[in-house]
Motif scaffolding. Sequence first.
Motif, PDB file in Angstrom:
ATOM      1  N   PRO A 631       0.803  -1.226   0.000  1.00 17.53           N
ATOM      2  CA  PRO A 631       0.000   0.000   0.000  1.00 17.53           C
ATOM      3  C   PRO A 631       0.834   1.274   0.000  1.00 17.53           C
ATOM      4  O   PRO A 631       1.995   1.292   0.414  1.00 17.53           O
ATOM      5  CB  PRO A 631      -0.809  -0.107   1.298  1.00 17.53           C
ATOM      6  N   PHE A 632       0.201   2.328  -0.474  1.00 18.43           N
ATOM      7  CA  PHE A 632       0.714   3.691  -0.333  1.00 18.43           C
ATOM      8  C   PHE A 632       0.259   4.153   1.050  1.00 18.43           C
ATOM      9  O   PHE A 632      -0.928   4.191   1.353  1.00 18.43           O
ATOM     10  CB  PHE A 632       0.136   4.578  -1.438  1.00 18.43           C
ATOM     11  N   PHE A 633       1.216   4.518   1.895  1.00 15.23           N
ATOM     12  CA  PHE A 633       0.952   4.760   3.310  1.00 15.23           C
ATOM     13  C   PHE A 633       0.931   6.263   3.564  1.00 15.23           C
ATOM     14  O   PHE A 633       1.936   6.956   3.379  1.00 15.23           O
ATOM     15  CB  PHE A 633       2.028   4.067   4.140  1.00 15.23           C
ATOM     16  N   ILE A 634      -0.218   6.770   4.011  1.00  9.24           N
ATOM     17  CA  ILE A 634      -0.459   8.201   4.143  1.00  9.24           C
ATOM     18  C   ILE A 634      -0.596   8.574   5.619  1.00  9.24           C
ATOM     19  O   ILE A 634      -1.331   7.919   6.364  1.00  9.24           O
ATOM     20  CB  ILE A 634      -1.741   8.619   3.399  1.00  9.24           C
ATOM     21  N   VAL A 635       0.086   9.639   6.026  1.00  6.63           N
ATOM     22  CA  VAL A 635      -0.135  10.205   7.354  1.00  6.63           C
ATOM     23  C   VAL A 635      -1.332  11.147   7.253  1.00  6.63           C
ATOM     24  O   VAL A 635      -1.260  12.194   6.598  1.00  6.63           O
ATOM     25  CB  VAL A 635       1.100  10.964   7.857  1.00  6.63           C
ATOM     26  N   ASN A 636      -2.442  10.781   7.871  1.00  6.74           N
ATOM     27  CA  ASN A 636      -3.649  11.599   7.803  1.00  6.74           C
ATOM     28  C   ASN A 636      -3.607  12.740   8.823  1.00  6.74           C
ATOM     29  O   ASN A 636      -3.010  12.597   9.894  1.00  6.74           O
ATOM     30  CB  ASN A 636      -4.887  10.745   8.058  1.00  6.74           C
ATOM     31  N   HIS A 637      -4.259  13.859   8.443  1.00 11.80           N
ATOM     32  CA  HIS A 637      -4.354  15.054   9.301  1.00 11.80           C
ATOM     33  C   HIS A 637      -3.220  15.076  10.313  1.00 11.80           C
ATOM     34  O   HIS A 637      -3.414  14.886  11.524  1.00 11.80           O
ATOM     35  CB  HIS A 637      -5.711  15.155   9.994  1.00 11.80           C
ATOM     36  N   PRO A 638      -2.000  15.329   9.837  1.00 18.11           N
ATOM     37  CA  PRO A 638      -0.802  15.014  10.628  1.00 18.11           C
ATOM     38  C   PRO A 638      -0.473  15.996  11.735  1.00 18.11           C
ATOM     39  O   PRO A 638       0.316  15.663  12.622  1.00 18.11           O
ATOM     40  CB  PRO A 638       0.308  15.038   9.569  1.00 18.11           C
ATOM     41  N   GLY A 670       3.049   9.275   1.836  1.00 14.98           N
ATOM     42  CA  GLY A 670       2.279  10.471   1.529  1.00 14.98           C
ATOM     43  C   GLY A 670       1.810  11.157   2.787  1.00 14.98           C
ATOM     44  O   GLY A 670       1.837  10.592   3.894  1.00 14.98           O
ATOM     45  N   ILE A 671       1.379  12.407   2.623  1.00 11.73           N
ATOM     46  CA  ILE A 671       0.870  13.212   3.735  1.00 11.73           C
ATOM     47  C   ILE A 671      -0.454  13.827   3.309  1.00 11.73           C
ATOM     48  O   ILE A 671      -0.540  14.448   2.243  1.00 11.73           O
ATOM     49  CB  ILE A 671       1.851  14.331   4.122  1.00 11.73           C
ATOM     50  N   GLU A 672      -1.470  13.657   4.132  1.00 12.88           N
ATOM     51  CA  GLU A 672      -2.744  14.321   3.879  1.00 12.88           C
ATOM     52  C   GLU A 672      -2.608  15.769   4.366  1.00 12.88           C
ATOM     53  O   GLU A 672      -3.033  16.134   5.455  1.00 12.88           O
ATOM     54  CB  GLU A 672      -3.866  13.600   4.614  1.00 12.88           C
ATOM     55  N   VAL A 673      -1.993  16.575   3.516  1.00 11.00           N
ATOM     56  CA  VAL A 673      -1.732  17.972   3.875  1.00 11.00           C
ATOM     57  C   VAL A 673      -3.037  18.757   3.948  1.00 11.00           C
ATOM     58  O   VAL A 673      -3.181  19.669   4.773  1.00 11.00           O
ATOM     59  CB  VAL A 673      -0.765  18.602   2.853  1.00 11.00           C
ATOM     60  N   PHE A 674      -4.003  18.378   3.106  1.00 17.51           N
ATOM     61  CA  PHE A 674      -5.244  19.149   2.984  1.00 17.51           C
ATOM     62  C   PHE A 674      -6.418  18.252   3.340  1.00 17.51           C
ATOM     63  O   PHE A 674      -6.836  17.409   2.551  1.00 17.51           O
ATOM     64  CB  PHE A 674      -5.373  19.714   1.570  1.00 17.51           C
ATOM     65  N   ASN A 675      -6.945  18.433   4.532  1.00 19.74           N
ATOM     66  CA  ASN A 675      -8.046  17.634   5.059  1.00 19.74           C
ATOM     67  C   ASN A 675      -9.254  18.539   5.186  1.00 19.74           C
ATOM     68  O   ASN A 675      -9.348  19.346   6.107  1.00 19.74           O
ATOM     69  CB  ASN A 675      -7.648  17.044   6.420  1.00 19.74           C
TER      70      ASN A 675
END
Length: 865
Positions: A631-638, A670-675
């Motif tokens: 998977p592509f691993f994303i840090v959500n609302h970091p 990845g980073i969820e920069v925009f939540n």
Amino acid sequence: MTFRRRSYGLVLSIAGAALAAAPACSGEDGGGGGGKSCSIGGERFAPGDPTGHPDVYGAKAAGQARAGRITSAADVVQPAHGRQRVNVGDFVLANDKVAFVIEDKGLSDGYARFGGEILSVDRVGDDGRPIGQSYYVETLMALGVEMINPETVSVLNDGSDGQAAVVRVAGPLEAIPFMDGALGVLFPRRYGLQAAYDYVLEPGSERLLVRLGLKNPEKTPVNIAVDNITDDMHGFFQLNMNQFVTAEHGFAGAKGKLDWAGFVNPGTSFAWRSPRGQLNFGVEISGFVYTLAPGFTVDGCTTHVSDHAEIIAGGFEYDALREAIRRVDDAAPWRTIEGVVRDSSGAPVADALVHALGASGEYLSRTRSASDGSYVIHAPAQAIKLVPQASGYPLGAGVDVDAQTGSLDLPFASTGTVTVTITDADTATAIPARVQVIPQSGVSASPAAYGQEDERNGRLHQAFAVSGETTLVVPPGTHRLVVSRGYEYEHYDQEVTITAGQTEAVAVALERSVDSTGWMCADFHIHSKYSADSSDPAELKVVQAIADGLEIPVSSEHEWIIDFQPIIAALGLTDWAFGMPSEELTTFTWGHFGVVPLFPKPDELNNGAVEWIGRLPPEMFADVQGRPEDPFFIVNHPSGGNFGSYFSQAGLDATGVGKDAQLWSDDFDGIEVFNDSDLEENRKKSFADWMAILKNGKHVYAVGSSDSHHVRSSPVGYPRTCLFFGHDDPKQLTANIVRDVLASGQSTISGGLFMTVEGPGGEKPGAVLNAGGSTVTFTITVQAPSWIDATELETFVNGESLGFQPLEPLGAGTGQTFVNQVTVTLDASRPENFVLFHAKGESDLAPLHPGRRPFAVSNPIFIKP
């Protein structure tokens, strides 16, 4: 909550609620231990028979209550909600009216994780089997934060003697894992006693009694309290599948003391109460209802046994639940009132709510009309008022009903209808679209006690016409009709006048004014009712996404996996969208994360969700990265500063490295920069953290996602991540293809504006190019339909803003196209530079998404000097 923003708030709210709402109980504070041991030290509660009655579903025919273990898959009846599952090895309690399933010992689905819990609350059919209409999810029946971790689950009495059937769950009290660890400091109380839940079902009863046993091996009494505040928690993870209701407040926000907590659903509604006294309401947040029952004392050197909880199984809707409670309490039934809900022409209205109000306006009951418009409701023998309610119909004051009336039709005021058909202006083919109706005269708000959520921003309707057509009931008068298809089409915004009894036909042709050829957009963070803090059906999330022009909706449930693609296929919408499964890996200590993709695995706990309890990030990250899905691993609302924000918990600083070595790992993609937000809202938070990590040399890409929990307040697709595939056909996509393009960085984030960026050789975001000089020129194209504002372009080089410049308009047409060429000077001292761009407008995205601002951000292009 939206777990991302309020996981810390949830815990603090619970802790505060315990202090604010709980009643006092007598005696000194005392936990397990602290005194000399007694003769019962080391004793456990004796188990019963491991199997019980061999024919538990024969209870109805025999006029008995029976308890037995499920030994065959043929005897498994799953709940209707599709979450926590019944398995072979679990236990059933059944009589002629109701059936309850008690989970076997061992690691469990959900949040409590111990087993021995109630899995299903259902009615039985003519064959004595559960009817499969349970919407019961999970209840934390705890002392402090401890529940029984079962060593045995067994049958104390199988009911063949005509007496009550009893299933016993026995073992030590242990801390609920997700509430232990870092959160444990907020709940310091530990008992650690040997304990038992006896689940007791009498013949003919609609009530399951939970009897609690505790063994105190010390001479010192144990008070189930903290500084005289009760520690008897009854916490409900039920609101994703049920509506919360109380006798005192109806469906409005609860407060104070409650006779019972009710949960209303389309199948078997149920109520929960404490035999010790009223529940004290603490807080309702993020789909969790926290209540406390009166405390009690376990004397030293004794085995304490007391009635601890009652679960009453009702039927469809609130009215059936109220009647079941009265039957259990041997109270006189209320009188029956029946009739038909009708429109002004006399035609029956299906699926209408009918509310019963007392003479002083107090909320009494609620039912729902059947497909033929018929309804049945119960009321006390006094004058009352019945109020019908249905989507599009005017909400009136209701009909007065005297104390003798038993039959009454309920009429709505006059209405008309509007039929909207939507086509593409170029191809004349039907297209999915969002249809909003906003009455000029406003919309009457539903009283909170009714339990009917209104549309926001003055809307009467927001319909998702995925077939290209919808017909809506509306009151007579003038209405604003808005028809839209996301961010790439012009919209229709006109007034329409509706006459009573008439249908107004409106044909709308929407022009596509943004050219996104080769690109399709995704939302990687969408919740539905499979998450504890969302009550939206998954189908609703899919149709909203497609109506708003999103090609790749991705399910992202808390601690559960579902796949949107089978839903899209069942709706016949594969020409428009490709759905994917993922997980929002939701820790309660150090962050939330997107695992894209992650496929459902029905034979695994929580449908294949990643286990995080008892693990630190480096270990868990490595586990995720090693999954078969790669998977592509994303840090959500970091970067929110709470337990849901990994960068905050790990102490990320301006160097792009976390200061907490135990928690820090950069093994993410990845980073969820925009939540659900634009760049300006995140400039000093998640955007700054992203820049710090990029400056530290890690290639990591941003995504923009909605984190939608409720479509009325948080629409799917704002913002969205647009990916370059080189074609526009969702049917050519697979989860692996989407993952690989996402991992390449060939993406931009769209919050209403569509941006593309090209380097001097046509390089797209994510590319690494060799400059061959000290400067590089980029071409930035920004497009938007005419109704979305676009004004400025910002350039970032190596994480630093070079400021804004006006967007340069290009050519004529209905939509807007801007093309800017930007030359940047490279820092020769760096082994690698990076450049990215940000476009924005000033006005919001009304009438589609009022209050949200238009923007676009590219992922970086990397440059070697």
